[in-house]
Scaffold this motif. Structure first.
Motif, PDB file in Angstrom:
ATOM      1  N   ALA A 168       0.957  -1.336   0.279  1.00  0.00           N
ATOM      2  CA  ALA A 168       0.025   0.145  -0.371  1.00  0.00           C
ATOM      3  C   ALA A 168       0.837   1.037  -0.189  1.00  0.00           C
ATOM      4  O   ALA A 168       0.358   1.991  -0.992  1.00  0.00           O
ATOM      5  CB  ALA A 168      -0.829   0.079   1.311  1.00  0.00           C
ATOM      6  N   TRP A 169       2.289   1.399   1.198  1.00  0.00           N
ATOM      7  CA  TRP A 169       3.061   2.850   0.749  1.00  0.00           C
ATOM      8  C   TRP A 169       3.488   2.952  -0.493  1.00  0.00           C
ATOM      9  O   TRP A 169       3.538   3.645  -1.386  1.00  0.00           O
ATOM     10  CB  TRP A 169       3.881   2.172   2.068  1.00  0.00           C
ATOM     11  N   LEU A 170       4.428   1.474  -1.223  1.00  0.00           N
ATOM     12  CA  LEU A 170       4.531   1.717  -2.591  1.00  0.00           C
ATOM     13  C   LEU A 170       3.730   2.292  -3.603  1.00  0.00           C
ATOM     14  O   LEU A 170       3.854   2.593  -4.175  1.00  0.00           O
ATOM     15  CB  LEU A 170       4.970   0.512  -2.431  1.00  0.00           C
ATOM     16  N   MET A 171       2.444   1.553  -3.776  1.00  0.00           N
ATOM     17  CA  MET A 171       1.370   2.387  -4.438  1.00  0.00           C
ATOM     18  C   MET A 171       1.252   3.248  -4.860  1.00  0.00           C
ATOM     19  O   MET A 171       1.246   4.320  -5.356  1.00  0.00           O
ATOM     20  CB  MET A 171       0.068   1.175  -4.029  1.00  0.00           C
ATOM     21  N   GLN A 172       1.279   3.945  -2.994  1.00  0.00           N
ATOM     22  CA  GLN A 172       0.579   5.571  -2.758  1.00  0.00           C
ATOM     23  C   GLN A 172       2.084   6.046  -3.086  1.00  0.00           C
ATOM     24  O   GLN A 172       1.619   7.619  -4.215  1.00  0.00           O
ATOM     25  CB  GLN A 172       1.025   5.595  -1.429  1.00  0.00           C
ATOM     26  N   ILE A 173       3.771   5.951  -3.233  1.00  0.00           N
ATOM     27  CA  ILE A 173       4.417   6.114  -3.483  1.00  0.00           C
ATOM     28  C   ILE A 173       4.640   6.804  -5.064  1.00  0.00           C
ATOM     29  O   ILE A 173       4.567   7.895  -5.813  1.00  0.00           O
ATOM     30  CB  ILE A 173       6.039   5.778  -3.106  1.00  0.00           C
ATOM     31  N   VAL A 174       4.294   4.823  -5.663  1.00  0.00           N
ATOM     32  CA  VAL A 174       4.000   4.991  -7.684  1.00  0.00           C
ATOM     33  C   VAL A 174       3.043   6.191  -7.734  1.00  0.00           C
ATOM     34  O   VAL A 174       3.331   6.748  -9.010  1.00  0.00           O
ATOM     35  CB  VAL A 174       3.787   3.198  -7.952  1.00  0.00           C
ATOM     36  N   LEU A 175       1.406   6.003  -6.865  1.00  0.00           N
ATOM     37  CA  LEU A 175       0.340   6.837  -7.578  1.00  0.00           C
ATOM     38  C   LEU A 175       0.945   8.071  -7.497  1.00  0.00           C
ATOM     39  O   LEU A 175       1.076   9.398  -8.695  1.00  0.00           O
ATOM     40  CB  LEU A 175      -1.102   6.499  -7.006  1.00  0.00           C
ATOM     41  N   PHE A 176       1.704   9.394  -5.870  1.00  0.00           N
ATOM     42  CA  PHE A 176       1.521  10.449  -6.074  1.00  0.00           C
ATOM     43  C   PHE A 176       3.303  10.800  -7.237  1.00  0.00           C
ATOM     44  O   PHE A 176       2.980  11.655  -7.995  1.00  0.00           O
ATOM     45  CB  PHE A 176       2.116  10.153  -5.275  1.00  0.00           C
ATOM     46  N   LEU A 177       4.085   9.789  -6.899  1.00  0.00           N
ATOM     47  CA  LEU A 177       5.146  10.014  -8.444  1.00  0.00           C
ATOM     48  C   LEU A 177       4.886  10.055  -9.868  1.00  0.00           C
ATOM     49  O   LEU A 177       4.922  11.314 -10.732  1.00  0.00           O
ATOM     50  CB  LEU A 177       6.063   9.237  -8.368  1.00  0.00           C
ATOM     51  N   THR A 178       3.824   9.295 -10.220  1.00  0.00           N
ATOM     52  CA  THR A 178       3.250   9.353 -11.839  1.00  0.00           C
ATOM     53  C   THR A 178       2.422  10.867 -11.782  1.00  0.00           C
ATOM     54  O   THR A 178       2.348  10.837 -13.084  1.00  0.00           O
ATOM     55  CB  THR A 178       2.248   8.567 -11.992  1.00  0.00           C
TER      56      THR A 178
END
Length: 486
Positions: A276-286
């Protein structure tokens, strides 16, 4: 710099590393971590320092949907039914009626202050109508904020369950913008279909997922989180295929699973917490990469006006009217209305008008992006301040440890006791997961003859096995004994 196959791993890993390092220190300065991820993405984008060119709303939308699957599923797994049950009605009212009122009141305001048509205005209102699960989950937990009288379960239930409502409204009003000959009443069947099928499918796939996880024998503990991921995507895609709301289905499925006895449940929870943390980072970076800051500047004025109206007027209207049927102190209603964080979800939803090719899609995307940033910046940085000011915060030493905390954190127990499995007892020849031991007690080892066996949910208990159990209280041991004897 263009993203190629050769450099995508290097660029992605460097951005991920920088985000984690910067995020670790961000709260010392009171800046929400998610906002920094977004800023790092913008700095790496076309208008930023690194100059990575990324202008693909379709890919960004795909990444957003996949990320939201993980974020909502993880949030659902962490949701304790025991905590949520007392506030279930309040949470559901906020996530349905509250979202509808927020969308319509903001839409009318946008229609009055811009040249948008009424349907375009309501579309914009729908896109930003829900509180963002990623923002609420991460900020509440990162700040370690303890709140009075079921406030936190209410906020987490609302943020985890209101995205489906906002999604349905977004798709409905986008349909009306694209097909202006249709009546507004035509969206009602779509709404009912999405919500009803989503609820039924979520519960059905939850029961099916539990049966699959507890029945299939994989042999390796590490495969069970992978199995859970597969079941999550099956739930989302199958529900969407039959016309239901996939986001609602995976949240309900996850809430059901999180409150059941599962094989290797601790491993599954830990894996999804990290993902979930990884996806939050990837989502906001994208989304940061997708944004061109130079295109947002012309809309700062109108964006700030709409954002302030959302925070100060539209969100409180939705909250206070939704909760008018329940007994709740005014200051608690006020705090709920303040925790109306908009994060990445509205930006993901704003890609739908872009892909549909409507005239004002770029302007709408820029306004939505500005609203999300200001919401996280203004509201996200003041959650603790408002909690103390409204006297809804608890002292740190009174914070309760949840069942999920116990599983994830591996908290030590204070007492130890051994239990012998009688060959004629209820637990004999049953798997540990089927005996339904209390969640506050853990079997740390099984002595079988001269051998010591490491227990797992699929481990079968045999007659004369000696269970070494740790727990907090004598009542826990009494309950263990009751489960064994039947």
């Amino acid at each position: 710099m263009d993203i190629t196959i050769e450099n995508i791993l290097l660029i992605g890993s460097l951005l991920l590393f920088v985000s984690i390092v910067v995020g670790k220190t961000s709260y010392k300065f009171g800046v929400p971590t998610l906002l920094l991820f977004l800023v790092i993405g913008m700095l790496a984008g076309s208008d930023g320092i690194v100059g990575i060119y990324f202008d693909d709303p379709k890919l960004a939308q795909f990444i957003g949907i996949v990320s939201l699957n993980f974020i909502l599923f993880s949030g659902g797994l962490d949701t304790s039914w025991k905590s949520v049950k007392p506030v279930l009605r309040e949470g559901l009212m906020l996530s349905t009626l509250g979202v509808l009122l927020t969308a319509t009141s903001l839409g009318v305001f946008v229609w009055m202050v811009t040249d948008f048509t009424i349907y375009e205005s309501l579309l914009l209102g729908s896109i930003v109508s829900s509180t963002d699960a990623a923002a609420v989950f991460s900020i509440l937990r990162s700040k370690n904020l303890s709140l009075r009288t079921n406030l936190r379960p209410t906020l987490e239930l609302e943020s985890g369950s209101n995205d489906p409502m906002a999604y349905v409204l977004t798709i409905a009003f986008l349909t009306l913008v694209v097909n202006q000959d249709q009546s507004a009443w035509s969206i009602i069947p779509l709404f009912l279909q999405q919500m009803v099928i989503g609820c039924i499918a979520g519960f059905g796939f939850g029961k099916l997922s539990k049966f699959t996880i507890n029945t299939i024998k994989l042999g390796f503990e590490g495969l069970y989180p992978v199995l859970a991921i597969a079941l999550m995507f099956i739930t989302f895609s199958a529900t969407d295929f039959i016309g239901g709301n996939g986001f609602l289905a995976i949240y309900i499925c996850a809430v059901y699973l999180g409150n059941q006895d599962l094989i290797h449940k601790s491993t599954i929870l830990k894996m999804f917490d990290g993902l979930a943390w990884l996806m939050q980072i990837v989502l906001f970076l994208t989304l940061g990469l997708l944004v061109f800051p130079s295109q947002i500047v012309p809309y700062i004025g109108i964006g700030l006006l709409i954002s302030l109206f959302l925070i100060v007027v539209a969100r409180p209207i939705g909250v206070f009217i939704s909760l008018m049927f329940f007994k709740m102190k005014l200051r608690r209603r006020a705090y709920i209305s303040w925790v109306g964080l908009r994060g990445a979800v509205p930006i993901v939803f704003a890609t739908y008008p872009l892909l549909a090719g409507i005239d004002k899609a770029n302007m709408m995307f820029s306004i939505v992006f500005f609203i999300s940033v200001t919401s996280v910046l203004i509201q996200g940085t003041t959650l603790s301040v408002f909690a103390n000011w409204l006297k809804v915060a608890l002292p740190e030493e009174t914070k309760k440890i949840t069942e999920v905390d116990r599983l994830i954190l591996d908290l030590p127990k204070s007492s130890f006791q051994e239990f012998v499995i009688s060959p004629h007892s209820y637990a004999a020849n049953k798997r540990i997961v089927d005996v339904k031991f209390p969640k506050s007690a853990f079997i740390v080892m099984i002595k079988r003859g001269k051998e010591y066996i490491r227990p797992g949910g699929s481990t079968e208990l045999l007659g004369n096995d000696v269970l070494m159990v740790i727990a907090d209280t004598q009542d826990d041991f009494i309950e263990v004994n009751s489960c064994i004897s039947g």
